[in-house]
Enzyme design. Structure first.
Site, PDB file in Angstrom:
ATOM      1  N   THR A 180       0.875  -1.176   0.000  1.00 41.11           N
ATOM      2  CA  THR A 180       0.000   0.000   0.000  1.00 41.11           C
ATOM      3  C   THR A 180       0.908   1.221   0.000  1.00 41.11           C
ATOM      4  OG1 THR A 180      -0.072   0.296   2.375  1.00 41.11           O
ATOM      5  CG2 THR A 180      -1.686  -1.194   1.445  1.00 41.11           C
ATOM      6  N   GLU A 324      -5.342  -4.248  -0.091  1.00 45.95           N
ATOM      7  CA  GLU A 324      -5.532  -5.377   0.824  1.00 45.95           C
ATOM      8  C   GLU A 324      -6.494  -6.424   0.268  1.00 45.95           C
ATOM      9  OE1 GLU A 324      -5.336  -2.265   1.551  1.00 45.95           O
ATOM     10  OE2 GLU A 324      -4.457  -1.876   3.505  1.00 45.95           O
ATOM     11  N   LYS A 434     -13.508  17.012  11.813  1.00 48.11           N
ATOM     12  CA  LYS A 434     -14.309  17.041  13.035  1.00 48.11           C
ATOM     13  C   LYS A 434     -14.435  18.489  13.483  1.00 48.11           C
ATOM     14  CE  LYS A 434     -14.629  12.483  13.929  1.00 48.11           C
ATOM     15  NZ  LYS A 434     -13.482  11.666  14.243  1.00 48.11           N
ATOM     16  N   TRP A 439     -19.229  16.210  12.383  1.00 46.70           N
ATOM     17  CA  TRP A 439     -18.443  15.609  11.344  1.00 46.70           C
ATOM     18  C   TRP A 439     -18.786  16.218   9.989  1.00 46.70           C
ATOM     19  CZ3 TRP A 439     -21.079  12.927   7.666  1.00 46.70           C
ATOM     20  CH2 TRP A 439     -20.371  11.969   6.930  1.00 46.70           C
TER      21      TRP A 439
END
Ligand code: ADP
Length: 550
Positions: A180, A324, A434, A439
């Site tokens: 990754t 993944e 945040k 949010w």
């Protein structure tokens, strides 16, 4: 009772070469266009396998590649895993320190490198301590490389037999490997076993995946150096499709020419690739009539892209995935009961990251550890599991602890799921802003800003704030010819129409370019680092920087 053979890549190669021996593989190589058939492909792949044997590559050894998308790279895709070794694709766009780490960590024996990337690799080798000790290089083509001691590929395979008795490889044998991009810390290695690649290919071949058949002409623009070009070379081979490889650093003009000349029906790439092609098409007369499907993934596909391709008679399939998981997880096919829905509703659905592909299961966990309701509103972290989803990183126990739980991969993607089961990524966990304990989705703001004609690119990041913890700041690349005087006001108006006041960015700054990661995504980490000192102080922000809780 177990089946007669293990789940491996070998039958895909067998099928293409026996059923579609005359089907073409076309490649824009460093040394010109190459055109051959699956039958010749298998001959050269066998030569490569024999050469690897002679070199001393054994079952379980790792062989690296440092290459763009082309036919020789494709030859390594089947030759290396099918002799029982492991194909480790290395992203050449990574910084040298990451390349050194990766080669050392993976313990590569041999690395295949492109002519045009040899000096980049030589730079990483020159700076290295002992990471490259014992590693040999093969440079793709007929010629030696200027800066790197390497055997030319054609000499490496020359004289070897064009047939090979492909062995029975255990399905648990690692066949592939990719790291990754390491948005934080060192890159993390993911190993793909034969069985993972087999099941990923079979799921891709379902109608709910990204199927490819013998009447298709498949062109992966998504790089073969990252997550196997989304598995397309395997899927296309399994289906017996003609394959077209766009070669080193393809420009929109190269893609347009290949689509026209080769009759490409399916292609895939990150949004930036398609934005480039769309712009090119607006200035040139390009015939896209053969193109049926464009797979967009890696980052969110803007709605305007889905709509533009519709006007060209091309279906956009928006796909989500991760290193993944080899990587396909979901694809935005329209459910049959939405076939009669109005166009806007359909585009809305098709612009989401889509429906999980057959073979996988997922759940979405909120901050309290509870599963969310599928109502398109509640959000949480996406957890996923299945036969081609890894359950661990290579030699990284500390990362395993953070990212895996009870066989689930915790993706770090924050999503909603609507009642029809469509997943929508609203942010990366680390990119969510945040503000006042609530949010804000940076992705939503970016897409809304990028819908303005005067905007070429936009990235929104949370900047630390004394009172509200974080506030959004937008970094905008104006489109050519945009009126910069009025652009900020227009963006603010556009956002104010759609979002609550506390979502609106406190500042909109113009920049020349949004920095990109080695996989072509906006690098918010770089933006944050660059602008970290610009903490907003009280007074610079509107009073209403958190939702009205009354
Ligand atoms: P990296 O770029 O760090 O190597 P990957 O290539 O594995 O990571 O990318 C995986 C991540 O890319 C996902 O977790 C998700 O955040 C993002 N991603 C992939 N596809 C999409 C998509 N269609 N829309 C939005 N984000 C996506």
């Amino acid at each position: 009772m177990p089946g007669g053979t293990d789940q491996t890549l070998r039958p895909f190669l067998w099928r293409a070469t026996n059923l579609y021996s005359d089907t073409e593989i076309v490649s824009r190589n460093h040394d010109g266009m190459q055109r051959y058939t699956y039958s010749e492909y298998e001959g050269r792949t066998s030569q490569l396998a024999n050469a690897l044997d002679e070199y001393g590559i054994e079952s379980g050894d790792r062989v690296g590649t440092f290459c763009w998308n082309h036919s020789r790279h494709f030859e390594t895709y089947f030759a290396v895993p099918s002799i029982g070794a492991q194909l480790h694709t290395i992203n050449p766009l990574l910084p040298d320190a990451h390349i050194q780490y990766i080669v050392d960590n993976a313990d590569d024996e041999l690395i295949f490198v492109d002519q045009s990337l040899a000096s980049k690799l030589a730079g990483a080798v020159a700076d290295a301590d002992d990471e490259f000790d014992g590693v040999d290089f093969v440079v793709m083509g007929h010629e030696a490389a200027d800066d790197l001691e390497a055997t030319p590929y054609e000499s490496f395979i020359e004289g070897h037999a064009t047939d090979y008795d492909w062995p029975d490889v255990d399905e648990d044998q690692p066949a592939g490997m990719c790291y990754t991009s390491g948005t934080t810390g060192n890159p993390k290695g993911v190993e793909y076993t034969q069985q993972m690649l087999w099941s990923h290919t079979m799921a891709s071949q379902t109608p709910q995946g990204i199927p490819m058949a013998d009447d298709d002409v498949v062109m992966p623009v998504v790089p073969m150096f990252h997550v196997n070009a989304w598995g397309m070379p395997f899927t296309a081979t399994a289906g017996g499709a003609k394959q077209v490889f766009p070669g080193p650093s393809p420009e929109p003009e190269d893609l347009a020419t290949l689509i026209e000349n080769e009759g490409v029906t399916i292609s895939a790439g990150v949004p930036t690739v398609w934005l480039g092609l769309m712009e090119y098409c607006s200035e040139h007369d390009v015939d896209l009539s053969t193109l049926e499907t464009v797979i967009v993934g890696g980052s969110a596909a803007p709605k305007s892209m889905v709509e533009w391709f519709d006007t060209q008679g091309v279906e956009v399939l928006h796909a989500w995935g991760m290193t993944e998981m080899a990587p396909i997880g979901s694809v935005s096919h329209l459910k049959s009961d939405l076939a009669t829905a109005d166009y806007d509703t359909q585009v809305e659905k098709r612009s989401k990251q889509g429906l999980v592909v057959p073979g996988l299961e997922f759940k979405v966990i909120d901050d309290d550890g509870e599963e969310i309701v599928w109502n398109g509103q509640e959000f949480g972290e996406l957890w996923i599991r299945g036969p081609w989803v890894t359950t661990e990183y290579f030699e990284r126990p500390e990362a395993n602890e953070a990212d895996f739980e009870d066989g689930w991969l915790k993706t770090g993607d924050v999503v909603t799921v609507d009642k029809d089961g469509y997943i929508k990524i609203v942010d990366r966990e680390k990119d969510v802003i945040k503000s006042g304990g609530e949010w804000i989705s940076s992705v939503e703001l970016e897409n809304a800003i990028m819908a303005h004609d005067g905007v070429a690119e936009a990235a929104v990041v949370g900047v630390p704030h004394e009172r509200w913890q974080e506030r959004p700041v937008a970094f905008v690349v104006p489109a050519e010819g945009a009126d910069r005087e009025t652009l900020v006001d227009e963006i603010n108006e556009l956002l104010a129409d759609e979002y609550p006041k506390w979502w609106l960015p406190d500042e909109i700054e113009f920049i020349k370019e949004v920095p990109k990661t080695a996989t072509g995504k906006f690098s918010k980490k770089d933006i944050r680092e660059e602008y970290a000192d610009q903490s907003l102080v009280e007074g610079q922000v509107p009073d209403e920087a958190a939702p009205d809780r009354n």
